[in-house]
Design a protein around this motif. Sequence first.
Motif, PDB file in Angstrom:
ATOM      1  N   ALA A 153       0.801  -1.215   0.000  1.00  0.00           N
ATOM      2  CA  ALA A 153       0.000   0.000   0.000  1.00  0.00           C
ATOM      3  C   ALA A 153       0.841   1.276   0.000  1.00  0.00           C
ATOM      4  CB  ALA A 153      -0.949  -0.012   1.194  1.00  0.00           C
ATOM      5  N   SER A 154       1.787   1.374   0.920  1.00  0.00           N
ATOM      6  CA  SER A 154       2.601   2.595   1.006  1.00  0.00           C
ATOM      7  C   SER A 154       3.425   2.801  -0.254  1.00  0.00           C
ATOM      8  CB  SER A 154       3.513   2.527   2.233  1.00  0.00           C
ATOM      9  OG  SER A 154       2.759   2.504   3.426  1.00  0.00           O
ATOM     10  N   LYS A 155       3.977   1.704  -0.790  1.00  0.00           N
ATOM     11  CA  LYS A 155       4.760   1.810  -2.024  1.00  0.00           C
ATOM     12  C   LYS A 155       3.869   2.239  -3.181  1.00  0.00           C
ATOM     13  CE  LYS A 155       8.711   1.345  -4.146  1.00  0.00           C
ATOM     14  NZ  LYS A 155       9.879   2.163  -3.756  1.00  0.00           N
ATOM     15  N   GLN A 164      -3.453   7.969  -7.712  1.00  0.00           N
ATOM     16  CA  GLN A 164      -3.179   8.539  -6.394  1.00  0.00           C
ATOM     17  C   GLN A 164      -4.355   8.312  -5.455  1.00  0.00           C
ATOM     18  OE1 GLN A 164      -1.998  12.572  -7.958  1.00  0.00           O
ATOM     19  NE2 GLN A 164      -0.484  12.411  -6.297  1.00  0.00           N
ATOM     20  N   ALA A 165      -5.575   8.425  -5.974  1.00  0.00           N
ATOM     21  CA  ALA A 165      -6.757   8.184  -5.145  1.00  0.00           C
ATOM     22  C   ALA A 165      -6.769   6.756  -4.621  1.00  0.00           C
ATOM     23  CB  ALA A 165      -8.024   8.453  -5.962  1.00  0.00           C
ATOM     24  N   HIS A 166      -6.443   5.792  -5.491  1.00  0.00           N
ATOM     25  CA  HIS A 166      -6.411   4.398  -5.057  1.00  0.00           C
ATOM     26  C   HIS A 166      -5.317   4.188  -4.011  1.00  0.00           C
ATOM     27  CE1 HIS A 166      -6.017  -0.136  -6.168  1.00  0.00           C
ATOM     28  NE2 HIS A 166      -6.770   0.050  -5.105  1.00  0.00           N
ATOM     29  N   GLY A 167      -4.152   4.767  -4.251  1.00  0.00           N
ATOM     30  CA  GLY A 167      -3.066   4.625  -3.282  1.00  0.00           C
ATOM     31  C   GLY A 167      -3.432   5.197  -1.928  1.00  0.00           C
ATOM     32  N   ALA A 168      -4.089   6.353  -1.933  1.00  0.00           N
ATOM     33  CA  ALA A 168      -4.502   6.970  -0.674  1.00  0.00           C
ATOM     34  C   ALA A 168      -5.517   6.086   0.045  1.00  0.00           C
ATOM     35  CB  ALA A 168      -5.087   8.354  -0.931  1.00  0.00           C
ATOM     36  N   ALA A 169      -6.442   5.498  -0.704  1.00  0.00           N
ATOM     37  CA  ALA A 169      -7.436   4.613  -0.091  1.00  0.00           C
ATOM     38  C   ALA A 169      -6.776   3.388   0.517  1.00  0.00           C
ATOM     39  CB  ALA A 169      -8.471   4.198  -1.132  1.00  0.00           C
ATOM     40  N   VAL A 212      -3.947   3.142   1.948  1.00  0.00           N
ATOM     41  CA  VAL A 212      -3.329   3.443   3.241  1.00  0.00           C
ATOM     42  C   VAL A 212      -4.344   4.000   4.229  1.00  0.00           C
ATOM     43  CG1 VAL A 212      -1.065   3.817   2.200  1.00  0.00           C
ATOM     44  CG2 VAL A 212      -2.595   5.782   2.574  1.00  0.00           C
ATOM     45  N   GLY A 213      -5.626   4.006   3.846  1.00  0.00           N
ATOM     46  CA  GLY A 213      -6.681   4.429   4.754  1.00  0.00           C
ATOM     47  C   GLY A 213      -6.914   5.912   4.850  1.00  0.00           C
ATOM     48  N   LEU A 252     -11.776   1.180   0.943  1.00  0.00           N
ATOM     49  CA  LEU A 252     -12.269   1.869   2.128  1.00  0.00           C
ATOM     50  C   LEU A 252     -13.429   1.136   2.788  1.00  0.00           C
ATOM     51  CD1 LEU A 252     -12.107   5.563   0.851  1.00  0.00           C
ATOM     52  CD2 LEU A 252     -10.545   4.443   2.457  1.00  0.00           C
ATOM     53  N   GLY A 253     -13.759  -0.061   2.296  1.00  0.00           N
ATOM     54  CA  GLY A 253     -14.756  -0.887   2.959  1.00  0.00           C
ATOM     55  C   GLY A 253     -16.177  -0.722   2.469  1.00  0.00           C
ATOM     56  N   ASP A 254     -16.402   0.054   1.406  1.00  0.00           N
ATOM     57  CA  ASP A 254     -17.751   0.247   0.870  1.00  0.00           C
ATOM     58  C   ASP A 254     -17.977  -0.768  -0.248  1.00  0.00           C
ATOM     59  OD1 ASP A 254     -20.176   1.065  -0.147  1.00  0.00           O
ATOM     60  OD2 ASP A 254     -19.597   3.155  -0.460  1.00  0.00           O
ATOM     61  N   LEU A 255     -18.332  -1.980   0.117  1.00  0.00           N
ATOM     62  CA  LEU A 255     -18.481  -3.059  -0.854  1.00  0.00           C
ATOM     63  C   LEU A 255     -19.623  -2.780  -1.828  1.00  0.00           C
ATOM     64  CD1 LEU A 255     -17.707  -5.863  -1.861  1.00  0.00           C
ATOM     65  CD2 LEU A 255     -19.112  -6.848  -0.034  1.00  0.00           C
TER      66      LEU A 255
END
Length: 369
Positions: free
Chosen positions: A187-189, A216-221, A223-224, A269-272
């Motif tokens: 995730a961080s990478k 970038q949006a996916h990467g941010a998600a 890492v929470g 982010l857990g919104d299935l």
Amino acid sequence: MTFAEAGFPGEDARTSATLVDLVRRDMDPSRRGVLATGLYSAALMVPSFSDLGDRLDRTDDDVKAGRTVRVGAGEVVTVQRMTDHIATILDDLGGGHARPMAAAFLANTVLPWLDADAKGRVKSDLLAAASDFVYLTGWMAMYERAHGLGQRYFVQALDLAKEGGDQITYCRTLRGMALQAASLKHASKALDLADSAAEAAPAAGPRLVAFLRGQQAHGAALVGDRHRAFDRLRETEEALSKADGRNDAVGGYDQAAYQFHVSSVLYALGDLSGSIKAMQQSNRVRPAHERQGRLHSNGLLASRQWELGHVDAACATWDRFLDDYTALSTSRGDEHFDTLKKHVATRRTRSVRQLGERAREIARQKAAA
């Protein structure tokens, strides 16, 4: 960690020599299995575009004595057209067919041209075109789950882009590396690489901005960072609304790709339920010829529908997945097919039984082929 310490070429290495060795091993059936299982390095350090030193600028006096081959603008166009052609084959037939063609073209055509005489501008254009082609080859290796190999192709694409002064392909390749890191749960990478890709393209056009902001949006998600993820999605949507109607065969970005990113962010982010709706929208607006992308999105969609307990809906999606899977040679598709088989082994409803029967028949056909 330096490139050399990670097993990758450093600034003092010759890109062409390293790429020759990589392609030769990729084309050798006795080595292909070793390459495919080669280790992916999450510790790989990637310098910024401006830190990579002087671009290649050889003149006729710099080349080896006795060289007789000279390339021109026609060879550059050939590489560009082959890049588009291989991308089309990838969509039509899958990476299992397209990547060997790409490796052969690299070995037999592109590498000799890179080592040939050329005027300064032609040399830069050829390096840039080769970088795009190597990036596509790395993308296909990633999709075939040969992640160590894919990473090595990506690194070579970065070096070629640097030498050719092609900042767009450089940042696009970093974005591909971010996607690879995300798929491998680093995730961080994934976020670091996505941010590096965006930073490498400060003057990018709106479509490329959208392409990079979505990652970038996916990467941010991953890492929470919910706030940052949704900010990046808004920037993605805004940039895409300003883009023209042209969409490149390699590195393109459209509404289907945007909705795919929305789905990826929501799932991380857990919104299935939200991720399922976004993936369905992605499928609705995806161009009909993008069979490879449709297969992957349907595989993800069916898995998420099953996870939510919508078994009949998942079976219907798996059926659409199988429509494409029968025509493609793709390791990523095989991965989804394995998930399908695990699913049908756990339920005994009518729709599941019918899906299982079709899956078993397709497995027999592929084994016979």
